[in-house]
Enzyme design. Structure first.
Site, mmCIF file in Angstrom:
data_model
loop_
_atom_site.group_PDB
_atom_site.id
_atom_site.type_symbol
_atom_site.label_atom_id
_atom_site.label_comp_id
_atom_site.label_asym_id
_atom_site.label_seq_id
_atom_site.Cartn_x
_atom_site.Cartn_y
_atom_site.Cartn_z
ATOM 1 N N PRO A 175 -1.935 -7.648 -2.358
ATOM 2 C CA PRO A 175 -2.416 -7.434 -3.741
ATOM 3 C C PRO A 175 -1.460 -6.492 -4.466
ATOM 4 C CG PRO A 175 -3.718 -6.133 -2.168
ATOM 5 C CD PRO A 175 -2.756 -6.954 -1.358
ATOM 6 N N ALA A 203 -1.296 -4.882 -8.316
ATOM 7 C CA ALA A 203 -1.848 -4.783 -9.669
ATOM 8 C C ALA A 203 -0.734 -5.042 -10.673
ATOM 9 C CB ALA A 203 -2.451 -3.399 -9.871
ATOM 10 N N GLN A 209 -10.262 -7.680 -3.872
ATOM 11 C CA GLN A 209 -10.095 -6.298 -3.411
ATOM 12 C C GLN A 209 -10.829 -5.324 -4.321
ATOM 13 O OE1 GLN A 209 -6.625 -3.626 -3.799
ATOM 14 N NE2 GLN A 209 -6.494 -3.755 -1.560
ATOM 15 N N CYS A 229 -4.263 2.867 -1.945
ATOM 16 C CA CYS A 229 -3.560 3.102 -3.217
ATOM 17 C C CYS A 229 -3.179 4.582 -3.337
ATOM 18 C CB CYS A 229 -4.428 2.675 -4.397
ATOM 19 S SG CYS A 229 -3.595 2.946 -5.967
ATOM 20 N N GLY A 265 4.778 -4.019 4.698
ATOM 21 C CA GLY A 265 5.760 -3.059 4.201
ATOM 22 C C GLY A 265 7.190 -3.521 4.355
HETATM 23 C C1 LIG Z 1 3.283 -2.795 -8.535
HETATM 24 C C2 LIG Z 1 2.437 -2.664 -7.293
HETATM 25 C C3 LIG Z 1 1.064 -2.795 -7.397
HETATM 26 C C4 LIG Z 1 0.276 -2.671 -6.249
HETATM 27 N N1 LIG Z 1 -1.074 -2.841 -6.363
HETATM 28 C C5 LIG Z 1 -1.854 -2.796 -5.244
HETATM 29 C C6 LIG Z 1 -3.248 -3.084 -5.304
HETATM 30 O O1 LIG Z 1 -3.810 -3.421 -6.348
HETATM 31 N N2 LIG Z 1 -3.954 -2.984 -4.143
HETATM 32 C C7 LIG Z 1 -3.374 -2.642 -2.943
HETATM 33 O O2 LIG Z 1 -4.036 -2.564 -1.915
HETATM 34 N N3 LIG Z 1 -2.045 -2.393 -2.872
HETATM 35 C C8 LIG Z 1 -1.283 -2.477 -3.966
HETATM 36 N N4 LIG Z 1 0.058 -2.283 -3.869
HETATM 37 C C9 LIG Z 1 0.664 -2.081 -2.548
HETATM 38 C C10 LIG Z 1 1.094 -3.419 -1.925
HETATM 39 O O3 LIG Z 1 -0.032 -4.242 -1.676
HETATM 40 C C11 LIG Z 1 1.845 -3.191 -0.594
HETATM 41 O O4 LIG Z 1 0.988 -2.535 0.303
HETATM 42 C C12 LIG Z 1 3.097 -2.349 -0.788
HETATM 43 O O5 LIG Z 1 3.839 -2.765 -1.914
HETATM 44 C C13 LIG Z 1 4.005 -2.441 0.463
HETATM 45 O O6 LIG Z 1 4.304 -3.780 0.783
HETATM 46 P P1 LIG Z 1 5.675 -4.503 0.300
HETATM 47 O O7 LIG Z 1 6.817 -3.622 0.746
HETATM 48 O O8 LIG Z 1 5.655 -5.838 0.987
HETATM 49 O O9 LIG Z 1 5.637 -4.587 -1.188
HETATM 50 C C14 LIG Z 1 0.861 -2.391 -4.990
HETATM 51 C C15 LIG Z 1 2.256 -2.262 -4.911
HETATM 52 C C16 LIG Z 1 3.037 -2.404 -6.028
HETATM 53 C C17 LIG Z 1 4.539 -2.277 -5.893
#
Ligand SMILES: Cc1cc2nc3c(=O)[nH]c(=O)nc-3n(C[C@H](O)[C@H](O)[C@H](O)COP(=O)(O)O)c2cc1C
Length: 332
Positions: free
Chosen positions: A23, A25, A77, A107, A208
């Site tokens: 997810p 946002a 979520q 978050c 991650g």
């Molecule tokens: C712009 C943005 C918005 C995010 N919004 C949410 C969210 O609404 N809920 C959530 O659990 N994590 C949120 N995250 C975290 C991501 O779900 C994820 O855990 C994090 O980016 C690490 O994974 P990645 O390296 O694959 O991006 C957000 C991350 C980013 C960059």
């Protein structure tokens, strides 16, 4: 060499059952989620929705619940801090066709944490447990929890946490391998995810920094997780899911015309539910993610930030296709 290792990888079957779009946002709206499902993501999750907002019937929160059946299986979520809000929200969202409910305990954003929600719950385990119980006892849907590895290196999540969450009804746990104090920087701490995997009676989804098929496989191998969750690495590159599900990383590279048709599809789907006065500002954010990693990308991005009608988009996409074709010819 890596390709060979990939073909041999016995974990392939495992993560095809759990290759989840994270997810995000402001980024993973219904259109992008549909694109990712078409590319092979096995599940998607809505952007985080305030449990309190749903109980108050806030229009903003309710808009975030929009989804299309093509996205299924889809989780919603919820974030918040009061179990009572989660009770009402769980009851409400359970009637809307979602496949699971995910609880946000990761978050790191100041405003969210200061209100006692998101990763603040990692330092208030009784509150987190009460929230999981509130959701589980007000829905028949599976409940999942998304956590980080702790608040800070000094305050990692306790080894008992996965069993506590499972004991209250959590069916799976997604773990972003960073502390709250890391925010989004520094390397993902795979060893800490692995510690949670070892202690968890329910499947753990590792998350991650999977920016490529190889990164994703490394994360899976290093953690022994049951599945993968991919966030930023899919923005502008939903083909990462195709590379992982087909078992052929090279399939992840799309032909230029497929990039263009994917962006058009995303645009058409966005126009179904975003009013035209907001459409282009939201679209630009998505579009810019596709324009990177090739010669001429910086210049084109400079022009793409001005897109504010269909004709502009068409011009930018023609240029994008030409640049991608030229890049392919240089690399062949
Ligand atoms: C712009 C943005 C918005 C995010 N919004 C949410 C969210 O609404 N809920 C959530 O659990 N994590 C949120 N995250 C975290 C991501 O779900 C994820 O855990 C994090 O980016 C690490 O994974 P990645 O390296 O694959 O991006 C957000 C991350 C980013 C960059």
């Amino acid at each position: 060499m890596y390709m060979f290792a990939f073909m041999e990888n016995s974990t392939l079957r495992k993560y095809t059952h759990g290759l989840v779009l994270a997810p995000m946002a402001g980024s993973t709206d219904s259109a992008f989620r549909r694109i990712c499902r078409r590319m092979g993501a096995t599940a998607v999750v809505t952007e985080m929705v305030a449990a309190a907002g749903l109980s108050r019937r806030s229009v903003k929160s309710h808009k975030l619940l929009r989804f299309n059946n093509e996205e299924k299986p889809i989780g919603v979520q919820l974030f918040g801090k009061r179990p009572g809000d989660f009770e009402r929200a769980a009851e409400l969202v359970s009637k809307l066709g979602f496949d699971f409910i995910d609880i946000n305990a990761g978050c790191p954003v100041k405003k969210v944490v200061n209100s006692g929600s998101g990763s603040a719950l990692l330092r208030n385990i009784p509150a987190l447990i009460a929230i999981v119980r509130a959701v589980s006892s007000n829905t028949s849907l599976p409940v999942t929890v998304k956590i980080r590895i702790g608040w800070s290196p000094e305050e990692p999540v306790p080894d008992s946490l996965p069993a506590l969450l499972a004991g209250e009804g959590a069916a799976a746990i997604a773990v972003h391998g960073r502390y709250r104090s890391d925010m989004f920087s520094g390397e993902v701490r795979k060893g800490e995810i692995e510690r949670i995997v070892r202690n968890s009676p329910v499947p753990v989804i590792a998350n991650g920094d999977s920016r490529s098929v190889c990164d994703a496989l490394d994360l899976l191998d290093a953690t022994g997780a049951a599945g993968l969750m991919i966030g930023r690495g899919s923005l502008g590159n939903p083909w990462i899911f195709r590379g992982l599900t087909t078992g052929e990383p090279l399939d992840a590279y799309p032909l230029p015309r497929e990039v263009i048709s994917t962006i058009w599809q995303q645009y058409e789907m966005m126009s179904e539910y975003i009013p035209v006065n907001h459409l282009y500002s939201i679209l630009r954010g998505q579009l810019l993610k596709y324009i990177r990693g090739f010669r001429g990308a910086a210049d084109l991005r400079g022009r793409a930030v001005g897109v504010d009608c269909r004709e502009d988009l068409s011009d930018i996409l023609s240029e994008l296709e030409e640049l991608l074709i030229a890049e392919r010819q240089r690399n062949s």
